[in-house]
Write a protein that holds these residues in place. Structure first.
Motif, PDB file in Angstrom:
ATOM      1  N   TRP A  34      16.098  49.123 -51.973  1.00  0.00           N
ATOM      2  CA  TRP A  34      16.492  48.672 -50.640  1.00  0.00           C
ATOM      3  C   TRP A  34      17.034  47.257 -50.665  1.00  0.00           C
ATOM      4  O   TRP A  34      17.935  46.920 -49.888  1.00  0.00           O
ATOM      5  CB  TRP A  34      15.290  48.751 -49.685  1.00  0.00           C
ATOM      6  CG  TRP A  34      14.766  50.129 -49.486  1.00  0.00           C
ATOM      7  CD1 TRP A  34      13.539  50.608 -49.856  1.00  0.00           C
ATOM      8  CD2 TRP A  34      15.450  51.240 -48.881  1.00  0.00           C
ATOM      9  NE1 TRP A  34      13.418  51.937 -49.523  1.00  0.00           N
ATOM     10  CE2 TRP A  34      14.571  52.350 -48.925  1.00  0.00           C
ATOM     11  CE3 TRP A  34      16.712  51.401 -48.311  1.00  0.00           C
ATOM     12  CZ2 TRP A  34      14.911  53.602 -48.410  1.00  0.00           C
ATOM     13  CZ3 TRP A  34      17.056  52.647 -47.805  1.00  0.00           C
ATOM     14  CH2 TRP A  34      16.172  53.722 -47.851  1.00  0.00           C
ATOM     15  N   ARG A  35      16.523  46.408 -51.540  1.00  0.00           N
ATOM     16  CA  ARG A  35      16.991  45.017 -51.579  1.00  0.00           C
ATOM     17  C   ARG A  35      18.438  44.944 -52.060  1.00  0.00           C
ATOM     18  O   ARG A  35      19.208  44.120 -51.586  1.00  0.00           O
ATOM     19  CB  ARG A  35      16.054  44.157 -52.425  1.00  0.00           C
ATOM     20  CG  ARG A  35      14.696  44.030 -51.751  1.00  0.00           C
ATOM     21  CD  ARG A  35      13.744  43.070 -52.405  1.00  0.00           C
ATOM     22  NE  ARG A  35      12.493  43.057 -51.659  1.00  0.00           N
ATOM     23  CZ  ARG A  35      11.943  41.964 -51.100  1.00  0.00           C
ATOM     24  NH1 ARG A  35      12.534  40.800 -51.220  1.00  0.00           N
ATOM     25  NH2 ARG A  35      10.818  42.050 -50.430  1.00  0.00           N
ATOM     26  N   ARG A  36      18.816  45.798 -52.990  1.00  0.00           N
ATOM     27  CA  ARG A  36      20.220  45.846 -53.393  1.00  0.00           C
ATOM     28  C   ARG A  36      21.090  46.300 -52.212  1.00  0.00           C
ATOM     29  O   ARG A  36      22.173  45.759 -51.985  1.00  0.00           O
ATOM     30  CB  ARG A  36      20.409  46.771 -54.582  1.00  0.00           C
ATOM     31  CG  ARG A  36      21.872  46.819 -55.066  1.00  0.00           C
ATOM     32  CD  ARG A  36      22.061  47.789 -56.218  1.00  0.00           C
ATOM     33  NE  ARG A  36      21.292  47.381 -57.368  1.00  0.00           N
ATOM     34  CZ  ARG A  36      20.521  48.192 -58.099  1.00  0.00           C
ATOM     35  NH1 ARG A  36      20.414  49.469 -57.767  1.00  0.00           N
ATOM     36  NH2 ARG A  36      19.852  47.746 -59.146  1.00  0.00           N
ATOM     37  N   CYS A  37      20.602  47.294 -51.480  1.00  0.00           N
ATOM     38  CA  CYS A  37      21.333  47.740 -50.288  1.00  0.00           C
ATOM     39  C   CYS A  37      21.550  46.574 -49.330  1.00  0.00           C
ATOM     40  O   CYS A  37      22.630  46.413 -48.748  1.00  0.00           O
ATOM     41  CB  CYS A  37      20.557  48.845 -49.567  1.00  0.00           C
ATOM     42  SG  CYS A  37      20.319  50.362 -50.514  1.00  0.00           S
ATOM     43  N   ILE A  38      20.515  45.745 -49.166  1.00  0.00           N
ATOM     44  CA  ILE A  38      20.593  44.631 -48.219  1.00  0.00           C
ATOM     45  C   ILE A  38      21.621  43.608 -48.656  1.00  0.00           C
ATOM     46  O   ILE A  38      22.469  43.184 -47.867  1.00  0.00           O
ATOM     47  CB  ILE A  38      19.198  43.976 -48.058  1.00  0.00           C
ATOM     48  CG1 ILE A  38      18.232  44.941 -47.369  1.00  0.00           C
ATOM     49  CG2 ILE A  38      19.316  42.676 -47.263  1.00  0.00           C
ATOM     50  CD1 ILE A  38      16.774  44.486 -47.407  1.00  0.00           C
TER      51      ILE A  38
END
Length: 224
Positions: A34-38
């Motif tokens: 999710w952090r990469r998505c962010i």
């Protein structure tokens, strides 16, 4: 509003990735980050600014797109918060909502306080500060606090964030249910993008409930 958004995000993630996605894998065994998505969505938000010195730096920022990108980021921020709460907390969505809602930053955002900086480079610095918190692996409270600063860049307040999030969440559910992953989904609806159709429904019925919005999309979808 906060708890409703968290519950809708949990439902979307359960349906899209399979229950137990908080462990970091989809039902097909694909890794979730999710952090990469962010940070990728944050990069797209920065692209809405005329920051490139070799181009027209006198152009105005695209605040409409900044608003939409901020809503997209919110999907992933909540997903990461839900993941951490399942792994490190009690896993209850109500208690997660309370943790976020009791922070000073959330109360300030909910009450409509705070404004975006006038200088566009200071605005970009707000996004960079948010991404820095992301890479520092800050806890949920800090990550959401920095997100509310980003949301203000698009002139978002809590009711507007809620309305746009509900619209995009239900549209994402609708896409998944109508062949988005398989490649059979139609993104053009009689000459208009599905995002546009969704926003028109929201504008016509600002208080529409999530299930009613889903039904309205179904009625508008080509071939149904």
């Amino acid at each position: 509003m906060l708890e409703t958004m968290l519950r809708l995000q949990q439902r979307l993630n359960d349906e899209t990735n399979g229950e137990g996605w908080e462990a970091g894998l989809t039902r097909q065994g694909k890794r979730i980050d999710w952090r990469r998505c962010i940070w990728l969505e944050a990069a797209e938000l920065v692209e809405s600014y005329p920051w490139k010195h070799w181009k027209n730096i006198a152009a105005e920022p695209d605040y409409d797109n900044i608003r939409i990108e901020a809503v997209d980021i919110w999907h992933f921020v909540m997903s990461e918060a839900l993941r951490l709460n399942r792994i490190e907390g009690d896993g209850e969505i109500a208690s997660l909502a309370e943790r976020i809602a009791t922070t000073p930053e959330y109360r300030s955002f909910a009450e409509g306080e705070g404004e975006r900086p006038d200088d566009l480079y200071e605005q970009i610095a707000v996004v960079e500060s948010f991404v820095a918190a992301l890479f520092r692996r800050e806890p949920i409270e800090e990550l959401t606090a920095r997100f509310f600063d980003v949301a203000r860049l698009g002139a978002l307040d809590l009711p507007t964030l809620y309305r746009l999030y509900i619209g995009k969440n239900i549209l994402n559910r609708f896409r998944q249910d109508h062949g988005y992953k398989e490649g059979s989904y139609l993104k053009e609806w009689n000459g208009r993008e599905d995002n546009v159709v969704m926003q028109e429904i929201l504008e016509a019925e600002p208080g529409i409930e999530p299930d009613a919005l889903y039904r309205a999309l179904e009625e508008a979808y080509p071939g149904t």
